[in-house]
Design a protein around this motif. Sequence first.
Motif, PDB file in Angstrom:
ATOM      1  N   GLY A 141     -42.132 -61.523  21.288  1.00 32.04           N
ATOM      2  CA  GLY A 141     -42.855 -60.331  20.835  1.00 32.04           C
ATOM      3  C   GLY A 141     -42.885 -60.138  19.332  1.00 32.04           C
ATOM      4  O   GLY A 141     -43.089 -59.027  18.870  1.00 32.04           O
ATOM      5  N   ALA A 142     -42.671 -61.195  18.578  1.00 28.93           N
ATOM      6  CA  ALA A 142     -42.762 -61.077  17.123  1.00 28.93           C
ATOM      7  C   ALA A 142     -43.777 -62.089  16.611  1.00 28.93           C
ATOM      8  O   ALA A 142     -43.612 -62.669  15.532  1.00 28.93           O
ATOM      9  CB  ALA A 142     -41.395 -61.296  16.483  1.00 28.93           C
ATOM     10  N   CYS A 143     -44.849 -62.273  17.367  1.00 31.71           N
ATOM     11  CA  CYS A 143     -45.826 -63.334  17.077  1.00 31.71           C
ATOM     12  C   CYS A 143     -46.422 -63.213  15.677  1.00 31.71           C
ATOM     13  O   CYS A 143     -46.761 -64.221  15.059  1.00 31.71           O
ATOM     14  CB  CYS A 143     -46.950 -63.308  18.092  1.00 31.71           C
ATOM     15  N   SER A 144     -46.605 -61.987  15.182  1.00 30.45           N
ATOM     16  CA  SER A 144     -47.235 -61.849  13.866  1.00 30.45           C
ATOM     17  C   SER A 144     -46.344 -62.400  12.768  1.00 30.45           C
ATOM     18  O   SER A 144     -46.810 -62.638  11.649  1.00 30.45           O
ATOM     19  CB  SER A 144     -47.563 -60.378  13.587  1.00 30.45           C
ATOM     20  N   ASN A 145     -45.078 -62.602  13.050  1.00 30.24           N
ATOM     21  CA  ASN A 145     -44.159 -63.175  12.068  1.00 30.24           C
ATOM     22  C   ASN A 145     -43.678 -64.558  12.516  1.00 30.24           C
ATOM     23  O   ASN A 145     -42.554 -64.957  12.236  1.00 30.24           O
ATOM     24  CB  ASN A 145     -42.963 -62.250  11.847  1.00 30.24           C
ATOM     25  N   ALA A 146     -44.539 -65.240  13.245  1.00 30.65           N
ATOM     26  CA  ALA A 146     -44.189 -66.562  13.771  1.00 30.65           C
ATOM     27  C   ALA A 146     -44.090 -67.600  12.641  1.00 30.65           C
ATOM     28  O   ALA A 146     -44.746 -67.432  11.616  1.00 30.65           O
ATOM     29  CB  ALA A 146     -45.257 -66.995  14.765  1.00 30.65           C
ATOM     30  N   PRO A 147     -43.287 -68.643  12.854  1.00 34.20           N
ATOM     31  CA  PRO A 147     -42.380 -68.874  13.983  1.00 34.20           C
ATOM     32  C   PRO A 147     -41.082 -68.092  13.812  1.00 34.20           C
ATOM     33  O   PRO A 147     -40.722 -67.707  12.704  1.00 34.20           O
ATOM     34  CB  PRO A 147     -42.143 -70.374  13.933  1.00 34.20           C
ATOM     35  N   MET A 148     -40.404 -67.898  14.909  1.00 35.80           N
ATOM     36  CA  MET A 148     -39.204 -67.067  14.847  1.00 35.80           C
ATOM     37  C   MET A 148     -38.164 -67.509  15.877  1.00 35.80           C
ATOM     38  O   MET A 148     -38.489 -68.241  16.816  1.00 35.80           O
ATOM     39  CB  MET A 148     -39.565 -65.595  15.058  1.00 35.80           C
ATOM     40  N   ASP A 154     -30.264 -60.447  16.930  1.00 39.12           N
ATOM     41  CA  ASP A 154     -31.192 -60.220  15.812  1.00 39.12           C
ATOM     42  C   ASP A 154     -32.310 -61.254  15.755  1.00 39.12           C
ATOM     43  O   ASP A 154     -32.141 -62.406  16.168  1.00 39.12           O
ATOM     44  CB  ASP A 154     -30.409 -60.246  14.490  1.00 39.12           C
ATOM     45  N   TYR A 155     -33.448 -60.807  15.209  1.00 40.24           N
ATOM     46  CA  TYR A 155     -34.603 -61.687  15.023  1.00 40.24           C
ATOM     47  C   TYR A 155     -34.574 -62.276  13.606  1.00 40.24           C
ATOM     48  O   TYR A 155     -34.234 -61.581  12.638  1.00 40.24           O
ATOM     49  CB  TYR A 155     -35.905 -60.901  15.197  1.00 40.24           C
ATOM     50  N   TYR A 156     -35.001 -63.531  13.507  1.00 42.62           N
ATOM     51  CA  TYR A 156     -35.171 -64.212  12.216  1.00 42.62           C
ATOM     52  C   TYR A 156     -36.581 -64.789  12.230  1.00 42.62           C
ATOM     53  O   TYR A 156     -36.895 -65.631  13.090  1.00 42.62           O
ATOM     54  CB  TYR A 156     -34.094 -65.289  12.036  1.00 42.62           C
ATOM     55  N   GLU A 157     -37.413 -64.301  11.293  1.00 40.64           N
ATOM     56  CA  GLU A 157     -38.852 -64.562  11.384  1.00 40.64           C
ATOM     57  C   GLU A 157     -39.381 -65.272  10.140  1.00 40.64           C
ATOM     58  O   GLU A 157     -38.661 -65.404   9.137  1.00 40.64           O
ATOM     59  CB  GLU A 157     -39.587 -63.220  11.548  1.00 40.64           C
ATOM     60  N   ASP A 158     -40.673 -65.663  10.235  1.00 44.29           N
ATOM     61  CA  ASP A 158     -41.340 -66.383   9.143  1.00 44.29           C
ATOM     62  C   ASP A 158     -40.504 -67.604   8.738  1.00 44.29           C
ATOM     63  O   ASP A 158     -40.217 -67.823   7.548  1.00 44.29           O
ATOM     64  CB  ASP A 158     -41.547 -65.455   7.925  1.00 44.29           C
ATOM     65  N   LEU A 159     -40.134 -68.367   9.728  1.00 46.11           N
ATOM     66  CA  LEU A 159     -39.249 -69.507   9.455  1.00 46.11           C
ATOM     67  C   LEU A 159     -40.016 -70.710   8.924  1.00 46.11           C
ATOM     68  O   LEU A 159     -41.172 -70.942   9.291  1.00 46.11           O
ATOM     69  CB  LEU A 159     -38.509 -69.904  10.742  1.00 46.11           C
ATOM     70  N   THR A 160     -39.353 -71.450   8.060  1.00 44.44           N
ATOM     71  CA  THR A 160     -39.797 -72.778   7.663  1.00 44.44           C
ATOM     72  C   THR A 160     -38.593 -73.678   7.896  1.00 44.44           C
ATOM     73  O   THR A 160     -37.464 -73.182   8.087  1.00 44.44           O
ATOM     74  CB  THR A 160     -40.193 -72.819   6.173  1.00 44.44           C
ATOM     75  N   THR A 161     -38.802 -74.979   7.856  1.00 42.52           N
ATOM     76  CA  THR A 161     -37.647 -75.865   8.078  1.00 42.52           C
ATOM     77  C   THR A 161     -36.594 -75.605   6.993  1.00 42.52           C
ATOM     78  O   THR A 161     -35.394 -75.618   7.277  1.00 42.52           O
ATOM     79  CB  THR A 161     -38.078 -77.340   8.064  1.00 42.52           C
ATOM     80  N   GLU A 162     -37.038 -75.310   5.772  1.00 41.16           N
ATOM     81  CA  GLU A 162     -36.079 -75.111   4.666  1.00 41.16           C
ATOM     82  C   GLU A 162     -35.271 -73.829   4.879  1.00 41.16           C
ATOM     83  O   GLU A 162     -34.030 -73.855   4.821  1.00 41.16           O
ATOM     84  CB  GLU A 162     -36.805 -75.035   3.306  1.00 41.16           C
ATOM     85  N   ASN A 163     -35.983 -72.719   5.092  1.00 47.55           N
ATOM     86  CA  ASN A 163     -35.195 -71.474   5.196  1.00 47.55           C
ATOM     87  C   ASN A 163     -34.384 -71.427   6.495  1.00 47.55           C
ATOM     88  O   ASN A 163     -33.349 -70.764   6.564  1.00 47.55           O
ATOM     89  CB  ASN A 163     -36.065 -70.220   4.971  1.00 47.55           C
ATOM     90  N   PHE A 164     -34.836 -72.165   7.517  1.00 50.55           N
ATOM     91  CA  PHE A 164     -34.061 -72.167   8.764  1.00 50.55           C
ATOM     92  C   PHE A 164     -32.781 -73.000   8.603  1.00 50.55           C
ATOM     93  O   PHE A 164     -31.710 -72.609   9.077  1.00 50.55           O
ATOM     94  CB  PHE A 164     -34.928 -72.717   9.901  1.00 50.55           C
ATOM     95  N   GLU A 165     -32.895 -74.125   7.898  1.00 52.60           N
ATOM     96  CA  GLU A 165     -31.694 -74.940   7.624  1.00 52.60           C
ATOM     97  C   GLU A 165     -30.680 -74.108   6.839  1.00 52.60           C
ATOM     98  O   GLU A 165     -29.484 -74.107   7.139  1.00 52.60           O
ATOM     99  CB  GLU A 165     -32.075 -76.180   6.803  1.00 52.60           C
ATOM    100  N   LYS A 166     -31.187 -73.388   5.859  1.00 49.46           N
ATOM    101  CA  LYS A 166     -30.291 -72.561   5.034  1.00 49.46           C
ATOM    102  C   LYS A 166     -29.641 -71.459   5.882  1.00 49.46           C
ATOM    103  O   LYS A 166     -28.446 -71.156   5.727  1.00 49.46           O
ATOM    104  CB  LYS A 166     -31.080 -71.955   3.871  1.00 49.46           C
TER     105      LYS A 166
END
Length: 352
Positions: A141-148, A154-166
């Motif tokens: 239910g957080a599609c507008s901030n995909a991927p997440m 807690d939700y973690y949104e607007d992910l990229t490989t870089e910020n997700f690794e961090k």
Amino acid sequence: MAVRKLAPEELQPESFVFSPENEAFVDQQIAKYPPGRQASAIIAVLGKAQEQAGGWLPRKAIEAVAARLDMPVIRVMEVATFYTMFNLEPVGKYFIQFCGTTPCMLRGAADIKKVLERRIGDANHIPSNGTFSWLEVECLGACSNAPMVQINDDYYEDLTTENFEKLLDDLEAGRPVRKGSQIGRNRSEPFEAVNTLQDPSLYDGSLVGAWRNRFEEQAKAAETGEAAAALESVPGKAGRPGAGRAIETGAADTPAERAKEGETPINPVDRKEAADPSTATKGKSHTEEGARPAPQSSKSYVTTPSKPEGGSPVPESPTTPEAGTPPAQAETRRDGSESKPDVVVDKDNMTS
Ligand code: FES
């Protein structure tokens, strides 16, 4: 979906007892429902049991919930195994629910999944350090901030490989992390400038004022009789009682009218009605007359072979009336007998 069953016996704890705080929570949930309806609290109570057990539901916890809600264990088991939000096996300290539904996939979730597989391993697998485990789930239910992803609560949104690794690095090292959007956007607002709802008149009351003025002017006009004058000016409506109602007109397709127009009435009954002005607008049906009258046209129903020898099927229905047959007759039969047409021999045109 994977088969959902309880964890192996070697992973099951020997007992489960609600803590005093959670006992109070269970009482509070049960009190929300009428006496005897305590089973309605099952989702909330199972959720609390899962939280207390470390993120999953051991068999003993399910039994404790059943006892607390006075339910058969199998009924609680049915709920626990149906909803994927209840984990039936142990999870890592950080349990990651990765959204693999279309909007997230379109925004790069496949790359996020690769990071999970590389750093943690397969879904539902807990590495030896027990820090992470992950599971692919449907839309959170957080599609507008995909991927997440969801990590614990807690939700973690607007992910990229870089910020997700961090993010994973920080969680592993115990450093504080930022929840929500990882690119600094405020909730689901546009990435860049906010460019909607910027018109000051939306907020200073002037827009509302314009509407109000319009209604006030209309009310004033009605009071001074301007509205009545406007109505008088509409052709055909002024000063007539019932103005504006639908205009009723006489029936347009009676036998008498057809005779007047020079058309042939369709059968003797109609001929009789056409000659009698007192029945001109009654529109009496033939079924009221009893016997069905014979066709009047010199050319009426004709039989047509559906599969002529040596030829392809004739598309036309065998009951199709020829041109000139009055529609009243063509539409009379609706009882299925139309598939067995009356064969009427055209005596006038018979040749020996
Ligand atoms: S599709 Fe991922 S949150 Fe909706």
